[in-house]
Design an enzyme around this catalytic site. Structure first.
Site, PDB file in Angstrom:
ATOM      1  N   HIS A 132      12.994  35.917  54.288  1.00 31.77           N
ATOM      2  CA  HIS A 132      11.684  36.450  54.714  1.00 31.77           C
ATOM      3  C   HIS A 132      11.512  36.326  56.238  1.00 31.77           C
ATOM      4  CE1 HIS A 132      10.045  32.206  53.488  1.00 31.77           C
ATOM      5  NE2 HIS A 132      10.427  32.187  54.748  1.00 31.77           N
ATOM      6  N   HIS A 160       3.980  29.062  56.853  1.00 32.37           N
ATOM      7  CA  HIS A 160       4.543  28.520  58.093  1.00 32.37           C
ATOM      8  C   HIS A 160       3.406  28.140  59.041  1.00 32.37           C
ATOM      9  CE1 HIS A 160       7.490  31.177  56.190  1.00 32.37           C
ATOM     10  NE2 HIS A 160       8.430  30.475  56.763  1.00 32.37           N
ATOM     11  N   HIS A 190      20.015  28.809  58.036  1.00 36.25           N
ATOM     12  CA  HIS A 190      19.494  28.983  59.387  1.00 36.25           C
ATOM     13  C   HIS A 190      18.904  27.691  59.927  1.00 36.25           C
ATOM     14  CE1 HIS A 190      15.854  29.741  56.982  1.00 36.25           C
ATOM     15  NE2 HIS A 190      15.091  29.928  58.035  1.00 36.25           N
ATOM     16  N   GLU A 235      14.736  26.127  52.499  1.00 37.18           N
ATOM     17  CA  GLU A 235      13.909  27.165  51.861  1.00 37.18           C
ATOM     18  C   GLU A 235      14.545  27.699  50.579  1.00 37.18           C
ATOM     19  OE1 GLU A 235      11.415  29.107  55.570  1.00 37.18           O
ATOM     20  OE2 GLU A 235      13.174  30.179  54.861  1.00 37.18           O
TER      21      GLU A 235
HETATM   22 FE   LIG Z   1      10.392  30.668  56.157  1.00 35.80          FE
END
Ligand SMILES: [Fe+2]
Length: 280
Positions: free
Chosen positions: A12, A59, A193, A240
């Site tokens: 996302h 977030h 990431h 995540e």
């Molecule tokens: Fe995220």
């Protein structure tokens, strides 16, 4: 009776939303990345889901250090795109499904998952970017959405196994909802990431590929991946991916992989996407 028919996994990444919003998806940098979602756009048009249970993380848009729910469910009528610093994305409001959401909240809490019930919140790129990737740029999103937010920002996030069990509980809850609804469940975030520090930009294609493989080949292994492995192998934000395990747990033991896409890079992140059909 409502039924979960399929699961979708998707990164996302905020920059995907920017590329979509600014009509830059045909540029060299983005063409192959977005092309990997074309199959899914056609498939979603044919599938016509009524509702998506969209597992994502906030977030620091709706939640911040003052309140950090481990699992939260959006029971409101409507959720607006959040302002993440550059103004809200110019995408449609997200229409909820309060009846199903409240049913899920009741079933899950009585099934011993202590959900936080949210009636009012804005939803950030974690939720709106997957909608853009799967549906493009419609005037109105073609599905109702039950937002299910997971804390993966502040330690400790839930374990993968806990997420899997929540997925199983969601499946039980959906099956006891009396309306005839075609429900999909999406797990979002990842893949490997790391956004900051000396390892910023870390990508682990081999690990990501095995994770995608084992959603069908060996999901029991995925349940038991420890937080430290996500951190070490996939960077600080790779955690995540536990959210994909809520999706996978909800689909039951046997699934069929319909589509997969993996692309590097999008900003400094690996893009992962998979479509899984529940075996009957
Ligand atoms: Fe995220």
């Amino acid at each position: 009776m409502a039924r979960i028919t399929a699961g979708v996994g998707s990164s996302h990444i905020p920059l995907l939303g920017v590329a979509s919003d600014m009509d830059r998806t045909g540029e060299d940098y983005w063409r192959d990345c977005f092309a990997g979602f074309d199959w899914t756009k056609r498939w979603e048009t044919a599938q016509k889901p009524d509702v998506v249970i969209l597992v994502y993380n906030d977030h620091a848009s709706a939640f911040d250090m003052r309140i950090i729910p481990t699992f939260a469910i959006g029971c409101g009528e409507r959720f607006k795109p959040a302002d993440e610093g550059w103004g809200p994305r110019q995408v449609p409001d997200v229409e909820g499904h309060p009846d199903l959401a409240w049913h899920l909240a009741q079933c899950l809490i009585l099934d011993e998952f202590d959900m936080t019930i949210i009636n009012e919140m804005d939803v950030d790129h974690g939720l709106t970017v997957p909608l853009s990737m799967m549906f493009g740029k419609p005037d109105v999103w073609p599905v109702k959405v039950v937002p299910l937010a997971v804390n993966v920002v502040t330690y400790p996030p839930p374990t993968g196994n806990r997420c899997w069990k929540l997925g199983e509980a969601i499946a039980r809850a959906v099956e006891s909802f009396p309306d005839d609804l075609n429900v999909q469940i999406w797990g979002t975030g990842g893949m490997s990431h790391q956004l900051q520090g000396p390892r910023a930009g870390l990508i682990n294609r081999e690990w990501d590929t095995r994770f995608l493989d084992d959603l069908t080949a060996d999901p029991e292994r995925l349940r038991m991946i420890e937080h430290i492995e996500y951190l070490r192998e996939t960077g600080s934000e790779g955690i995540e991916m536990v959210m994909w395990l809520i999706m996978r747990g909800a689909l039951g033991p046997e699934v069929r992989e319909l589509h997969r896409h993996y692309h590097v890079p999008a900003s400094n992140t690996a893009v992962g996407h998979i479509v899984l059909e529940k075996s009957t």
